[in-house]
Design an enzyme around this catalytic site. Structure first.
Site, short mmCIF file in Angstrom:
data_model
loop_
_atom_site.label_atom_id
_atom_site.label_comp_id
_atom_site.label_asym_id
_atom_site.label_seq_id
_atom_site.Cartn_x
_atom_site.Cartn_y
_atom_site.Cartn_z
N TYR A 1 0.84 -1.20 0.00
CA TYR A 1 0.00 0.00 0.00
C TYR A 1 0.87 1.24 0.00
O TYR A 1 1.71 1.40 0.89
CB TYR A 1 -0.91 0.02 1.23
CG TYR A 1 -2.35 -0.20 0.84
CD1 TYR A 1 -2.99 0.74 0.03
CD2 TYR A 1 -3.04 -1.33 1.23
CE1 TYR A 1 -4.30 0.53 -0.37
CE2 TYR A 1 -4.35 -1.54 0.83
CZ TYR A 1 -4.98 -0.60 0.03
OH TYR A 1 -6.26 -0.81 -0.38
N GLU B 1 -0.51 4.64 -0.55
CA GLU B 1 -1.37 5.82 -0.69
C GLU B 1 -0.57 7.08 -0.45
O GLU B 1 0.22 7.16 0.49
CB GLU B 1 -2.54 5.75 0.31
CG GLU B 1 -3.61 4.77 -0.14
CD GLU B 1 -4.72 4.65 0.89
OE1 GLU B 1 -4.50 4.99 2.06
OE2 GLU B 1 -5.82 4.20 0.51
N ASP C 1 -6.47 14.22 -25.01
CA ASP C 1 -6.47 12.82 -24.60
C ASP C 1 -5.72 12.06 -25.70
O ASP C 1 -6.29 11.74 -26.74
CB ASP C 1 -7.90 12.32 -24.45
CG ASP C 1 -7.98 10.85 -24.06
OD1 ASP C 1 -6.95 10.15 -24.15
OD2 ASP C 1 -9.07 10.39 -23.68
N THR D 1 -3.34 6.71 -22.07
CA THR D 1 -3.11 5.36 -21.56
C THR D 1 -1.62 5.07 -21.75
O THR D 1 -0.93 5.78 -22.49
CB THR D 1 -3.89 4.31 -22.38
OG1 THR D 1 -3.44 4.40 -23.75
CG2 THR D 1 -5.39 4.54 -22.32
N LYS E 1 -1.24 1.44 -25.19
CA LYS E 1 -1.57 1.40 -26.63
C LYS E 1 -0.27 1.59 -27.41
O LYS E 1 0.61 0.74 -27.31
CB LYS E 1 -2.67 2.41 -26.93
CG LYS E 1 -3.97 2.08 -26.16
CD LYS E 1 -5.11 3.02 -26.41
CE LYS E 1 -6.30 2.67 -25.52
NZ LYS E 1 -7.41 3.64 -25.65
N ARG F 1 -0.99 -2.01 -18.88
CA ARG F 1 -2.27 -1.30 -18.85
C ARG F 1 -2.22 -0.22 -17.77
O ARG F 1 -1.83 -0.49 -16.64
CB ARG F 1 -3.42 -2.26 -18.52
CG ARG F 1 -3.50 -3.47 -19.41
CD ARG F 1 -4.86 -4.11 -19.39
NE ARG F 1 -5.76 -3.31 -20.19
CZ ARG F 1 -5.74 -3.29 -21.52
NH1 ARG F 1 -4.92 -4.06 -22.21
NH2 ARG F 1 -6.56 -2.50 -22.18
C1 PLP Z 1 -8.49 3.86 -24.80
C2 PLP Z 1 -8.92 5.26 -24.53
C3 PLP Z 1 -9.20 5.70 -23.22
C4 PLP Z 1 -9.42 4.78 -22.05
O1 PLP Z 1 -8.49 3.95 -21.65
P1 PLP Z 1 -8.81 2.72 -20.65
O2 PLP Z 1 -7.45 2.38 -20.18
O3 PLP Z 1 -9.50 1.70 -21.46
O4 PLP Z 1 -9.66 3.25 -19.55
C5 PLP Z 1 -9.46 7.05 -23.03
N1 PLP Z 1 -9.46 7.90 -24.06
C6 PLP Z 1 -9.24 7.51 -25.33
C7 PLP Z 1 -9.27 8.54 -26.42
C8 PLP Z 1 -8.98 6.17 -25.60
O5 PLP Z 1 -8.81 5.78 -26.87
#
Ligand code: PLP
Length: 431
Positions: free
Chosen positions: A63, A65, A214, A240, A243, A249
């Site tokens: 933990y 936090e 994003d 993220t 990707k 993840r």
């Molecule tokens: C994949 C994605 C997310 C979310 O990611 P998670 O890890 O699945 O929660 C947020 N914004 C965009 C534009 C994405 O393509």
């Protein structure tokens, strides 16, 4: 698979095998699935054995936090160093001053930004999910759509326009001047074109909005200089890590603004999360270290070259792509132009049976539901990790075309599956 990958995986397997053979068998089968299929889901990748090992380490036991130097529990010394290294590496990668590496996922990162910078009921602007946006950008079934007020800006729908399928920046400006959103979001899940961050900043300044990018899909391309950077234009950036960035993840929030940084830290913890996933943060640190190496820039540029080659090969087969092509790692086939009866759901199923993994996706102005759809989305990050290059893309497009044209004929599909496996064997899992 290389000897190193095999050694890591078999050591993990041995441990699990002795205590839980059922789960060990499922992991083995999944590894085999990954080895024997072509992964074309634009949001997926194959991470390195080092990232997987860090993520599977004893760091899951603690933990922590709080933040480095300010934890609520004892025994966090090594974790402070892990988190500091992750922050140091990622701020260098993106050339910014602040990072919060604790968000458990991209969606959690976005929730924290909303919690930090908006009040319930506030208006924000984004693209709608069905045209390439994300659930967390105001979908009615998501917290961002239920507790905040999204307004959506359009794409260019006129097929004869030179920028067909691109963001309609004039309409972004008009939407923002009309609705005065507190935040303007750019960055998408199924948009195949370069994002013009300076233009978004101009519009945000004109209407007094915070500009959020994003970059969940394009983070790895940005690091590789294969897509322009959101810095210094955007006030706050979420992504993220799993990707194109090819980490474990997870999520991440970046900024250069000290005031926003303070609010973000509070919004992640204690605002929206509890204890950080320190094993995942260690995996992120390893992935950021990999991304700092010069060959990651080659990787990111190769993703884009492969996507362009795949798009061309598919268009040569007569397929129609949204926006007529791609400038990044992904593309969306508009199947309405192939056949009026063909759904994304059917095409994705025949492709899967052939060993080619994609996802069904809505296309702009789609009349079908998200369960049927009129499109499929494809991306090249995972194939590029496996070592495929431009000359390998026409054969992939040929296999895809055969699968879609099979119309579900299982004899044809079985033959395609053999050819897919033969191709996979030529490109074993890397590292
Ligand atoms: C994949 C994605 C997310 C979310 O990611 P998670 O890890 O699945 O929660 C947020 N914004 C965009 C534009 C994405 O393509």
């Amino acid at each position: 698979m290389t000897a190193q990958t095999e050694a890591v995986l078999s050591a993990q397997q041995d441990v699990i095998q002795s205590t839980d053979p059922q789960i060990a068998e499922l992991i083995r089968l999944e590894q085999q699935r990954q080895d024997q299929t072509l992964e074309l889901i634009a949001s997926e990748n194959h991470t390195s054995p080092a990232v997987m090992a860090a993520t599977g380490s004893c760091l899951t036991n603690k933990y922590c936090e709080g933040y480095p130097g300010k934890r609520y529990y004892s025994g966090c010394d090594y974790y402070d160093d892990v988190e500091r290294l992750a922050i140091q590496r990622v701020t260098k990668l993106f050339n910014c001053t602040f990072a919060n590496v604790q968000p458990h996922s991209g969606a959690n990162a976005n929730n924290a930004v909303f919690f930090a910078l908006l009040e319930p009921g506030d208006t924000f602007a984004s693209i709608v999910l069905s045209e390439g946006g994300h659930l967390t950008h105001g979908s009615p079934v998501n917290l961002t759509g239920k507790w905040f007020k999204p307004v959506h800006y359009p794409l260019i729908y006129d097929e004869s326009a030179p920028n067909f399928g691109h963001i309609d920046y004039d309409a972004v400006r008009a939407t923002c001047l009309e609705h005065k959103p507190k935040m303007l979001i750019c960055g998408y899940s199924a948009y195949p074109r370069i994002i013009d961050f300076p233009k978004f900043r101009e519009i945000a300044d004109e209407c007094g909005a915070i500009l959020m990018a994003d970059i969940a899909h394009i983070a790895g391309l940005i690091v590789a200089d294969a897509h322009p950077s959101p810095f210094p234009h955007c006030h706050v950036v979420t992504t993220t890590t799993h990707k194109t960035l090819r980490g474990p993840r997870g999520g991440l929030i970046l900024t250069n603004d000290q005031d926003i940084a303070k609010k973000i830290d509070k919004a992640v913890f204690p605002g929206t999360q509890g204890g950080p996933l320190m094993h995942a943060i260690a995996g992120k640190a390893v992935a950021f270290g990999e991304a700092l190496k010069p060959d990651f820039a080659d990787y990111g540029k190769q993703i884009v070259k492969n996507a362009a080659a795949l798009a061309k090969a598919l268009m040569d087969h007569g397929y129609s792509l949204t926006s007529n092509g791609t400038e990044n790692h992904l593309m969306v086939i508009d199947l309405r132009k192939t056949s009026a009866d063909l759904t994304g759901k059917a095409a994705a199923l025949w492709l899967e049976q052939s060993g080619i993994i994609v996802n069904k996706n809505t296309v702009p102005k789609d009349e079908r539901s998200p369960f049927q759809t009129s499109g499929i989305r494809l991306g090249t990050p995972a194939l590029t990790t496996r070592g495929l290059k431009e000359p390998d893309m026409p054969p992939v497009a040929d296999l895809m075309h055969r699968a879609i044209a099979s119309n579900g004929d299982q004899d044809l599909i079985n033959k395609i599956r053999e050819d897919v496996q033969a191709l996979c064997q030529r490109f074993p899992m890397p590292h």
